[in-house]
Design a protein around this motif. Structure first.
Motif, short mmCIF file in Angstrom:
data_model
loop_
_atom_site.label_atom_id
_atom_site.label_comp_id
_atom_site.label_asym_id
_atom_site.label_seq_id
_atom_site.Cartn_x
_atom_site.Cartn_y
_atom_site.Cartn_z
N UNK A 174 0.83 -1.22 0.00
CA UNK A 174 0.00 0.00 0.00
C UNK A 174 0.86 1.26 0.00
N UNK A 175 1.95 1.20 -0.76
CA UNK A 175 2.82 2.36 -0.93
C UNK A 175 3.95 2.48 0.08
N UNK A 176 3.96 1.66 1.12
CA UNK A 176 5.00 1.74 2.15
C UNK A 176 6.02 0.63 1.94
N UNK A 177 7.29 0.99 1.92
CA UNK A 177 8.36 0.00 1.72
C UNK A 177 8.45 -0.92 2.93
N UNK A 178 8.31 -2.22 2.69
CA UNK A 178 8.41 -3.23 3.75
C UNK A 178 9.71 -4.04 3.62
N UNK A 179 10.07 -4.37 2.40
CA UNK A 179 11.34 -5.01 2.10
C UNK A 179 12.15 -4.08 1.20
N UNK A 180 13.39 -3.87 1.51
CA UNK A 180 14.26 -3.01 0.69
C UNK A 180 15.71 -3.37 1.01
N UNK A 181 16.21 -4.36 0.30
CA UNK A 181 17.51 -4.94 0.65
C UNK A 181 18.27 -5.33 -0.61
N UNK A 182 19.59 -5.26 -0.55
CA UNK A 182 20.43 -5.70 -1.64
C UNK A 182 20.66 -7.21 -1.58
N UNK A 183 20.80 -7.83 -2.73
CA UNK A 183 21.13 -9.26 -2.77
C UNK A 183 22.54 -9.53 -2.24
N UNK A 184 23.29 -8.49 -1.94
CA UNK A 184 24.59 -8.67 -1.30
C UNK A 184 24.43 -9.33 0.08
N UNK A 185 23.23 -9.25 0.66
CA UNK A 185 23.01 -9.80 1.99
C UNK A 185 22.73 -11.30 1.96
N UNK A 186 22.70 -11.92 0.77
CA UNK A 186 22.50 -13.37 0.71
C UNK A 186 23.63 -14.10 1.44
N UNK A 187 23.26 -15.17 2.13
CA UNK A 187 24.26 -16.02 2.76
C UNK A 187 24.95 -16.88 1.71
N UNK A 188 24.16 -17.46 0.81
CA UNK A 188 24.69 -18.22 -0.32
C UNK A 188 24.25 -17.52 -1.61
N UNK A 189 25.22 -17.19 -2.47
CA UNK A 189 24.91 -16.52 -3.73
C UNK A 189 24.30 -17.46 -4.75
N UNK A 190 23.90 -16.89 -5.88
CA UNK A 190 23.23 -17.66 -6.92
C UNK A 190 24.08 -18.84 -7.37
N UNK A 191 25.36 -18.63 -7.59
CA UNK A 191 26.23 -19.72 -8.07
C UNK A 191 26.25 -20.88 -7.09
N UNK A 192 26.35 -20.59 -5.80
CA UNK A 192 26.36 -21.65 -4.78
C UNK A 192 25.01 -22.35 -4.72
N UNK A 193 23.92 -21.60 -4.84
CA UNK A 193 22.59 -22.19 -4.78
C UNK A 193 22.36 -23.16 -5.94
N UNK A 194 22.68 -22.71 -7.16
CA UNK A 194 22.48 -23.57 -8.33
C UNK A 194 23.36 -24.81 -8.23
N UNK A 195 24.59 -24.62 -7.83
CA UNK A 195 25.50 -25.76 -7.69
C UNK A 195 24.97 -26.77 -6.68
N UNK A 196 24.58 -26.30 -5.49
CA UNK A 196 24.11 -27.21 -4.45
C UNK A 196 22.81 -27.90 -4.85
N UNK A 197 21.90 -27.16 -5.48
CA UNK A 197 20.65 -27.77 -5.92
C UNK A 197 20.90 -28.88 -6.93
#
Length: 320
Positions: free
Chosen positions: A238-261
């Motif tokens: 409803x116009x108010x920011x609730x989530x606003x975060x950079x993907x830099x805060x991921x514990x495991x990045x995309x490469x690690x996620x795809x590899x592990x999956x």
């Protein structure tokens, strides 16, 4: 590489029930032959053709974006979802659920140390979603009447381009075709089975109702997307920011996620790998979804989702 950037979409023309794949160049949709998964699977031969098509597109080429209905841009056979993959999100949850008498700062410090250890030595937590839960980026979200605890979780999703089976993190991004955006809706009270506590999480009931995976509107090829670990994930309620975060805060990045999956199951062209949700969901704020809410989701370079929430009971009542 072409200088003309583009995205892939799926769309319908008014009055036509057939879904088609299209190339989005600026505000024009250029219809393509073949379904989206075929285009992804045969990217080694279609890429050059689509590059040339995008480069030659003019102001009157194809169809105006405003004249078509944009659907979810993917049709995955498999949807892998990732839990607890943003550092701040996990720390906030631990603080919110601390035992009476526990010091909040101590809980936060302890959890932060655990997350740092997990990032270096642990593995991602995956579960399986159902493709039938996928909806478009503008479909209304029906909130099932069996609960009042439906929540939002906006996420970056990687779309697999070529089969990945037991690939290394160094190889993983070569198997990613591109990226899209998914809001992973969750019924909070269904996450844990009170009648079967030893079983743990019940992701089937919590996350797979119709429309619980609003997806898109765009599928952006990786070559145009840039670094997936440096984009902003923003959800407004409803116009108010609730989530606003950079993907830099991921514990495991995309490469690690795809590899592990890929260590357990082959990932195939068109499959989705969701990367987890940052801090700021409704459970954190003590404010869950209700009838009339409007969610606006954006991830850098992936367009905008605009989802209107409708209570199932109210919707059924209006039909009578």
């Amino acid at each position: 590489m072409t200088d003309t950037t583009y995205a892939l979409v799926r769309f319908q023309e008014p009055g036509d029930s057939k879904a088609r794949a299209g190339l989005l160049v600026k505000d024009r949709v250029l219809p393509l032959d073949g379904d989206i998964n075929s285009l992804i699977q045969h990217w080694d031969t279609t890429e050059g053709r689509l590059d040339a098509l995008a480069a030659s597109a003019g102001e009157d080429t194809g169809l105006p974006l405003a004249a078509v209905d944009i659907l979810a841009p993917v049709e995955p056979a498999q949807v892998l979802q990732t839990g607890a993959n943003y550092r701040k999100h996990v720390i906030d949850l631990a603080a919110a659920h601390r035992e009476p008498g526990e010091d909040e700062e101590e809980v936060r410090a302890k959890t932060a140390a655990m997350m740092d250890k997990r990032a270096g030595q642990g593995t991602p937590y995956f579960f399986i979603g159902l493709p039938t839960a996928i909806a478009s980026a503008t479909d209304d979200l029906t909130l099932p009447s069996y609960s009042k605890t439906h929540d939002w979780e906006l996420e970056l999703a990687a779309v697999i381009g070529k089969e990945a089976f037991r690939v290394t993190p160094e190889q993983a991004l070569e198997h990613v075709f591109g990226y899209t955006m998914v809001n992973d809706i969750t019924t909070r009270e269904y996450v844990f089975r009170k009648d079967m506590p030893a079983i743990g999480s019940d992701w089937y009931r919590a996350k797979n109702a119709p429309g619980f995976l609003p997806t898109g509107p765009l599928l952006v090829p990786a070559k145009f997307f840039g670094d997936p670990q440096n984009v902003q994930v923003t959800l407004k309620l409803n116009g108010k920011a609730m989530q606003d975060e950079s993907t830099q805060d991921m514990i495991f990045g995309v490469a690690k996620l795809v590899s592990e999956a890929s260590q357990i199951m082959p990932l195939r062209p068109g499959d989705l790998v969701l990367t987890g949700s940052p801090a700021g969901n409704g459970q954190h704020w003590g404010r869950l979804l209700k009838d009339g809410d409007v969610m606006e989701g954006t991830i850098t370079g992936l367009g905008t989702q605009l989802i209107h929430c409708r209570d199932e009971a109210a919707t059924e009542g209006s039909k009578q």
